[in-house]
Design an enzyme around this catalytic site. Structure first.
Site, PDB file in Angstrom:
ATOM      1  N   HIS A 250       5.856  81.219  28.583  1.00 50.15           N
ATOM      2  CA  HIS A 250       4.444  80.921  28.805  1.00 50.15           C
ATOM      3  C   HIS A 250       3.870  81.892  29.818  1.00 50.15           C
ATOM      4  O   HIS A 250       4.557  82.280  30.758  1.00 50.15           O
ATOM      5  CB  HIS A 250       4.266  79.484  29.318  1.00 50.15           C
TER       6      HIS A 250
ATOM      7  N   ASP B 257       4.695  74.131  22.100  1.00 46.17           N
ATOM      8  CA  ASP B 257       4.883  74.268  20.657  1.00 46.17           C
ATOM      9  C   ASP B 257       6.300  73.975  20.187  1.00 46.17           C
ATOM     10  O   ASP B 257       6.536  73.873  18.993  1.00 46.17           O
ATOM     11  CB  ASP B 257       4.493  75.688  20.217  1.00 46.17           C
TER      12      ASP B 257
END
Ligand code: COA
Length: 373
Positions: free
Chosen positions: A259, A310
């Site tokens: 991320h 996700d």
């Protein structure tokens, strides 16, 4: 030479009161409320109210918003017709992007830029997004679209419209939690794209169409679909490790990990891990969660890279019976609330977003007529 901040990493481009992320501690808040608290106690509708109004609703205010969302779920018959006539997309996000853009042609207030009209459009789009996705999901399978059920909340109604059968209470609550977790994430790529479009004082549907085009990419909203494709291709826990090692050896990205902002676990992944485990167990399909766990352990051990939002949403949506290529569209069913909150904030205190580039091309070129080149 000016310093170039590639990918706008660490660049703060505006003040916002909507959402905060502490990437070092792994804390995400909407309007100051911790995402874990909201996931445990709130509903998607309550979060929508919070994002749009900056405070939690009183009982009557929540009931009013729920009523308005329910009343605005229908999409024009012409749009259902359009969904039937459009050619099969190479990816369903193409259809959703086109349909949302087309919705503005049926919205009598499309070009009304007053704050009241923009709030009404935000409400309509948030109510309609799930209807559009579910209708598309059915029409492409040759089925009729399902009329929204006013007795169901947004989460349960979406699953009902997609599958033609109301979900059980546990599935509906987990899906509600998934919608809460995806509702906003500060200046992520799609929200930023929406704000850039809004900053030109273009209309709300245009801003959301920009966001959808941006969400479509595999580095953003397309990642959970890729995660599930990987799990389906690999099929067993043992092979999962080999597969991921192979990707890492080839310096390829493993979808659902890493991320830009979190340097520790994404707090949404913490909840989604539980969701994937619980749904897997209850539906008698624990294998996808177990494979995911194995991959996560490997990624942390070998690369110190954590799962993001996700990763576990993929296996959770799979056992909920949602078609894999619709995962990025599900993201939009929730994120429309955050996108619209940001667009309204942008309109309320607008400054055209227009950064600079460090020019590195040739200079001083002399124009050569075409027949002498
Ligand atoms: N798999 C393997 N390695 C990864 C990785 C992943 N998913 N994510 C990051 N890395 C590695 C990169 O290879 C890079 O290593 P290097 O410095 O040795 O080259 C380093 O970590 C930094 O990655 P980078 O891509 O530069 O970070 P970023 O901030 O630009 O990217 C993402 C953030 C989300 C785009 C990136 O982590 C990614 O592509 N993840 C996969 C897609 C995904 O899950 N997206 C959903 C995000 S919510």
């Amino acid at each position: 030479m000016a310093e170039v901040k590639a990918g706008l990493q660490d660049v703060v481009i505006a003040a916002s009161e909507i959402c905060s992320i502490d990437g070092a501690k792994g804390i995400l808040t909407y309007r100051g409320y911790d995402i874990h608290d909201l996931a445990a106690h709130s509903s998607f509708e309550e979060v929508v109210y919070l994002l749009w109004n900056g405070r939690l609703p009183k009982r009557a205010e929540l009931a009013e918003l729920e009523k308005q969302l329910t009343e605005n779920r229908a999409i024009p018959a012409e749009l259902i017709d359009l969904l039937k006539r459009l050619p099969p997309p190479q990816h369903p996000m193409e259809t959703l992007r086109t349909a949302v853009s087309a919705l503005s042609l049926y919205d009598p207030e499309a070009e009304d830029m007053s704050m009241e009209a923009n709030r009404r459009k935000a409400l309509r789009l948030t109510a309609q997004m799930g209807t559009l996705v579910a209708a598309f999901g059915r029409i492409r399978e040759g089925k009729e679209s399902v009329t929204p059920d006013p007795n169901l909340n947004s989460a349960a109604n979406f699953l009902y419209m997609l599958k033609g059968q109301a979900p059980n209470a546990e599935d509906a609550r987990w899906f509600d939690v998934a919608l809460i977790l995806h509702a906003d994430h500060s200046f992520n790529a799609s929200t930023f794209a929406a704000r850039v479009t809004a900053s030109t004082l273009s209309d709300l549907h245009s801003a959301i169409t920009s966001a959808l085009g941006t969400l479509k990419g595999p580095l953003h909203g397309g990642a959970n679909e890729q995660v599930m494709k990987m799990l389906l291709a690999v099929q067993t826990e043992a092979k999962a490790e080999d597969h991921v090692r192979g990707l890492l050896a080839q310096k390829k990205k493993v979808m659902g990990f890493g991320h830009r902002v979190y340097h520790t676990e994404d707090p949404r992944a913490t909840v989604l891990r539980k969701m994937s485990e619980d749904l897997g167990r209850r539906t008698g399909q624990p294998k996808w969660f177990q494979m995911s766990r194995r991959i996560e352990d490997l990624m942390i051990r070998e690369k110190r890279i954590n799962a993001n939002v996700d990763f576990y949403s993929a296996s959770a949506y799979y056992v909920l019976g949602i078609p894999v290529d619709l995962y990025p569209l599900i993201f939009a069913v929730s994120r429309i609330s955050g996108w619209t909150a940001h667009v309204l904030e942008q309109y309320a205190n607008n400054r055209l977003i227009r950064p600079l580039a460090e020019y590195t091309g040739p200079r001083g070129q002399k124009y050569v007529p075409i027949d002498r080149r």
